[in-house]
Design a protein around this motif. Structure first.
Motif, PDB file in Angstrom:
ATOM      1  N   ALA A  74       1.054  -0.912   0.275  1.00  0.00           N
ATOM      2  CA  ALA A  74      -0.308   0.042  -0.236  1.00  0.00           C
ATOM      3  C   ALA A  74       1.422   1.144   0.335  1.00  0.00           C
ATOM      4  N   THR A  75       1.783   0.945   0.529  1.00  0.00           N
ATOM      5  CA  THR A  75       3.061   2.574   0.293  1.00  0.00           C
ATOM      6  C   THR A  75       3.724   2.439  -0.700  1.00  0.00           C
ATOM      7  N   ARG A  76       3.695   1.880  -1.920  1.00  0.00           N
ATOM      8  CA  ARG A  76       3.786   1.734  -3.239  1.00  0.00           C
ATOM      9  C   ARG A  76       3.299   2.312  -4.181  1.00  0.00           C
ATOM     10  N   LEU A  77       1.632   1.959  -3.771  1.00  0.00           N
ATOM     11  CA  LEU A  77       0.607   2.513  -4.752  1.00  0.00           C
ATOM     12  C   LEU A  77      -0.080   3.229  -4.308  1.00  0.00           C
ATOM     13  N   PRO A  78      -0.898   3.778  -4.448  1.00  0.00           N
ATOM     14  CA  PRO A  78      -2.538   3.893  -3.884  1.00  0.00           C
ATOM     15  C   PRO A  78      -2.902   3.018  -3.896  1.00  0.00           C
ATOM     16  N   ALA A  79      -3.410   2.609  -2.246  1.00  0.00           N
ATOM     17  CA  ALA A  79      -4.030   1.242  -1.798  1.00  0.00           C
ATOM     18  C   ALA A  79      -4.252   1.830  -0.727  1.00  0.00           C
ATOM     19  N   GLU A  80      -5.650   1.297  -0.437  1.00  0.00           N
ATOM     20  CA  GLU A  80      -5.838   0.818   1.355  1.00  0.00           C
ATOM     21  C   GLU A  80      -6.520  -0.336   1.406  1.00  0.00           C
ATOM     22  N   ILE A  81      -6.758  -1.019   2.439  1.00  0.00           N
ATOM     23  CA  ILE A  81      -6.746  -2.034   3.047  1.00  0.00           C
ATOM     24  C   ILE A  81      -7.919  -2.555   3.675  1.00  0.00           C
ATOM     25  N   ILE A  82      -7.877  -3.400   3.668  1.00  0.00           N
ATOM     26  CA  ILE A  82      -9.282  -4.010   4.424  1.00  0.00           C
ATOM     27  C   ILE A  82      -9.473  -5.208   5.273  1.00  0.00           C
ATOM     28  N   ASN A  83      -9.436  -5.041   6.091  1.00  0.00           N
ATOM     29  CA  ASN A  83      -8.803  -6.429   7.201  1.00  0.00           C
ATOM     30  C   ASN A  83     -10.095  -7.468   7.500  1.00  0.00           C
ATOM     31  N   SER A  84      -9.621  -8.843   6.987  1.00  0.00           N
ATOM     32  CA  SER A  84     -10.576  -9.492   6.936  1.00  0.00           C
ATOM     33  C   SER A  84     -10.070 -10.363   8.091  1.00  0.00           C
ATOM     34  N   ASP A  85      -9.570 -10.158   9.201  1.00  0.00           N
ATOM     35  CA  ASP A  85      -9.571 -11.081  10.459  1.00  0.00           C
ATOM     36  C   ASP A  85     -11.074 -11.103  11.400  1.00  0.00           C
ATOM     37  N   LYS A  86     -10.999 -12.186  11.549  1.00  0.00           N
ATOM     38  CA  LYS A  86     -12.866 -11.679  12.296  1.00  0.00           C
ATOM     39  C   LYS A  86     -12.130 -11.398  13.455  1.00  0.00           C
ATOM     40  N   MET A  87     -11.586 -11.199  14.704  1.00  0.00           N
ATOM     41  CA  MET A  87     -11.443 -10.822  15.934  1.00  0.00           C
ATOM     42  C   MET A  87     -10.730  -9.816  16.092  1.00  0.00           C
ATOM     43  N   GLN A  88      -9.538  -8.999  14.848  1.00  0.00           N
ATOM     44  CA  GLN A  88      -9.713  -7.472  14.490  1.00  0.00           C
ATOM     45  C   GLN A  88     -10.888  -6.732  14.430  1.00  0.00           C
ATOM     46  N   VAL A  89     -11.652  -7.330  14.854  1.00  0.00           N
ATOM     47  CA  VAL A  89     -12.764  -6.172  13.808  1.00  0.00           C
ATOM     48  C   VAL A  89     -13.547  -5.542  14.853  1.00  0.00           C
ATOM     49  N   TYR A  90     -13.251  -6.151  15.358  1.00  0.00           N
ATOM     50  CA  TYR A  90     -14.209  -6.092  16.960  1.00  0.00           C
ATOM     51  C   TYR A  90     -12.880  -4.400  17.769  1.00  0.00           C
ATOM     52  N   LYS A  91     -13.853  -3.286  17.884  1.00  0.00           N
ATOM     53  CA  LYS A  91     -13.463  -2.939  19.111  1.00  0.00           C
ATOM     54  C   LYS A  91     -12.020  -3.171  19.854  1.00  0.00           C
ATOM     55  N   GLY A  92     -11.615  -3.211  21.038  1.00  0.00           N
ATOM     56  CA  GLY A  92     -10.452  -3.082  22.205  1.00  0.00           C
ATOM     57  C   GLY A  92      -9.972  -4.269  21.575  1.00  0.00           C
ATOM     58  N   LEU A  93      -9.623  -4.486  22.823  1.00  0.00           N
ATOM     59  CA  LEU A  93      -8.494  -5.710  22.993  1.00  0.00           C
ATOM     60  C   LEU A  93      -6.866  -6.096  21.149  1.00  0.00           C
ATOM     61  N   ASP A  94      -6.954  -4.852  21.990  1.00  0.00           N
ATOM     62  CA  ASP A  94      -6.045  -4.406  20.855  1.00  0.00           C
ATOM     63  C   ASP A  94      -4.316  -5.088  20.416  1.00  0.00           C
ATOM     64  N   ILE A  95      -3.791  -5.589  21.877  1.00  0.00           N
ATOM     65  CA  ILE A  95      -2.859  -6.320  22.308  1.00  0.00           C
ATOM     66  C   ILE A  95      -3.389  -7.651  22.008  1.00  0.00           C
ATOM     67  N   ALA A  96      -4.064  -8.619  22.334  1.00  0.00           N
ATOM     68  CA  ALA A  96      -4.895  -9.767  22.559  1.00  0.00           C
ATOM     69  C   ALA A  96      -5.249  -9.942  20.896  1.00  0.00           C
ATOM     70  N   THR A  97      -5.372  -8.706  20.971  1.00  0.00           N
ATOM     71  CA  THR A  97      -5.741  -9.770  18.527  1.00  0.00           C
ATOM     72  C   THR A  97      -4.958  -9.463  17.782  1.00  0.00           C
ATOM     73  N   ASN A  98      -3.810  -8.718  18.289  1.00  0.00           N
ATOM     74  CA  ASN A  98      -2.208  -8.344  17.686  1.00  0.00           C
ATOM     75  C   ASN A  98      -3.131  -7.151  16.496  1.00  0.00           C
ATOM     76  N   LYS A  99      -3.936  -6.592  16.479  1.00  0.00           N
ATOM     77  CA  LYS A  99      -4.177  -5.882  15.687  1.00  0.00           C
ATOM     78  C   LYS A  99      -2.819  -4.863  15.543  1.00  0.00           C
ATOM     79  N   VAL A 100      -2.483  -3.792  14.017  1.00  0.00           N
ATOM     80  CA  VAL A 100      -1.478  -2.866  13.799  1.00  0.00           C
ATOM     81  C   VAL A 100      -1.590  -1.915  15.021  1.00  0.00           C
ATOM     82  N   THR A 101      -0.522  -0.943  14.918  1.00  0.00           N
ATOM     83  CA  THR A 101      -0.641  -0.009  15.802  1.00  0.00           C
ATOM     84  C   THR A 101      -0.765   1.389  14.587  1.00  0.00           C
ATOM     85  N   ASP A 102      -1.008   2.779  15.139  1.00  0.00           N
ATOM     86  CA  ASP A 102      -0.634   3.663  13.941  1.00  0.00           C
ATOM     87  C   ASP A 102       0.856   3.707  13.666  1.00  0.00           C
TER      88      ASP A 102
END
Length: 346
Positions: free
Chosen positions: A57-85
């Motif tokens: 995505a940094t090499r072309l105009p692109a945006e990312i759509i998350n398809s992880d069924k736990m990362q779609v939820y709010k919260g538990l950023d560490i447990a679900t290993n969400k990417v940081t800012d």
């Protein structure tokens, strides 16, 4: 939609393939395709799917759509290993931390939201990159959704790591998650009456902590016992994460069969005319995980994963530009060369 990489992107020759029985005048070949493009990045937990998606995505105009069924939820950023800012590197992300933790979000919900996100990204002249480990979500969208299939062609990238190496890495990652505050994070949302089969509480790292967290409010449990229960919980998290990696890898192979992806053309599924969009491209990142030192690992990642993926995606995006060359190449029947097969499967 035309999306260009930087001039430094390398081009490689396409392998020759067997031409369908209808020859160059086959009606399917002659039909003009007007679909937009989507890149799908899959892999077991911990293999680097998000890293590759962000690199692309940094090499072309692109945006990312998350398809992880736990990362779609709010919260538990560490447990679900969400990417940081910081890890996002300013790349827009969709369907990441948007759903109520107690909601029953399923593959059908994902399918509708992901299609909407793809349409929105394309309207902004961007490339949708779908990345995550929930293969049931991917199948629901790219195989079961007629509207998506009528609008988009997909290029599939599989980041793979040998299981014995991956198992060691994910166990070490759990230790880092504990150091980063996993226990406090799960404790903050602990509910002794909660259902671990609904919402974000299904995530690995939550059910395993139940006995330990209950012991904290039990005056009959001493500190030594609590320490033992915590250690058991952490080991169970590691074991369940390793099991998840095995299941996800098996599911990827099943997904390959379900989508009809292989090393040659599959004109019957409408996945595209050329090899980039009729194959599941396996990128072996094992060496990256075996390297010691940031510089050595980064070099291996670029050489084995990022650069090959860039080439594959560049060819995929420029299908229409290169279609005449492709048609000329396949006008003479030929089998996929052994070198081409080796380059794809090594």
């Amino acid at each position: 939609m035309r999306i260009s990489f930087s001039p430094a992107c390398k081009q490689v020759a396409q392998p020759l393939v067997n031409f369908p029985a209808g020859g160059i005048n086959d009606p399917f070949i002659l039909r003009q395709r007007k679909k937009e493009k989507v890149v799908v990045v899959i892999g077991a937990t911990g293999t680097g799917k998000s890293r590759l998606a962000i690199d692309l995505a940094t090499r072309l105009p692109a945006e990312i759509i998350n398809s992880d069924k736990m990362q779609v939820y709010k919260g538990l950023d560490i447990a679900t290993n969400k990417v940081t800012d910081e890890e996002c590197r300013s790349v827009p992300h969709h369907l990441l931390g948007i759903v109520d933790p107690n909601a029953d979000f399923n593959a059908t919900d994902f399918r509708h939201l992901a299609l909407h996100a793809c349409d929105s990204i394309v309207r902004r002249n961007g490339l949708p990159i779908i990345a995550g480990g929930s293969n049931s979500y991917i199948k629901a969208l790219v195989s079961d959704d007629f509207e998506f299939r009528s609008k988009y062609d997909c290029c599939f990238l599989w980041v793979d790591v040998k299981l014995r190496v991956l198992h060691s890495f994910v166990s070490e990652r759990v230790d880092r998650m504990v150091e980063a505050g996993l226990v406090d994070e799960v404790r903050a949302m602990f509910d002794p009456n909660a259902d671990y089969k609904v919402g974000i509480r299904r995530a690995i790292g939550v059910p395993e902590m139940d006995r330990f967290l209950r012991s904290e409010s039990d005056p009959n449990v001493d500190s030594q016992t609590r320490a033992r229960l915590l250690k058991q919980a952490i080991e169970e998290i590691k074991s369940n994460t390793r099991d998840l990696a095995c299941r996800q890898r098996k599911n990827i192979l099943s997904l390959q069969t379900q989508l009809g992806l292989g090393l040659g053309l599959d004109l019957g599924l409408g996945l595209g005319l050329g090899p980039e969009w009729s194959m599941l491209h396996r990128l072996d990142a094992t060496e990256v995980f075996l390297r010691r030192g940031a510089a050595a690992a980064a070099e291996a990642w670029e050489r084995l994963v990022a650069e090959p993926s860039t080439i594959i995606v560049d060819r995929f995006l420029h299908e229409k530009d290169d279609q005449q060359d492709f048609m000329a190449a396949i006008a003479t029947p030929a089998s996929i060369s052994a070198a081409a097969v080796a380059a794809t499967t090594r």
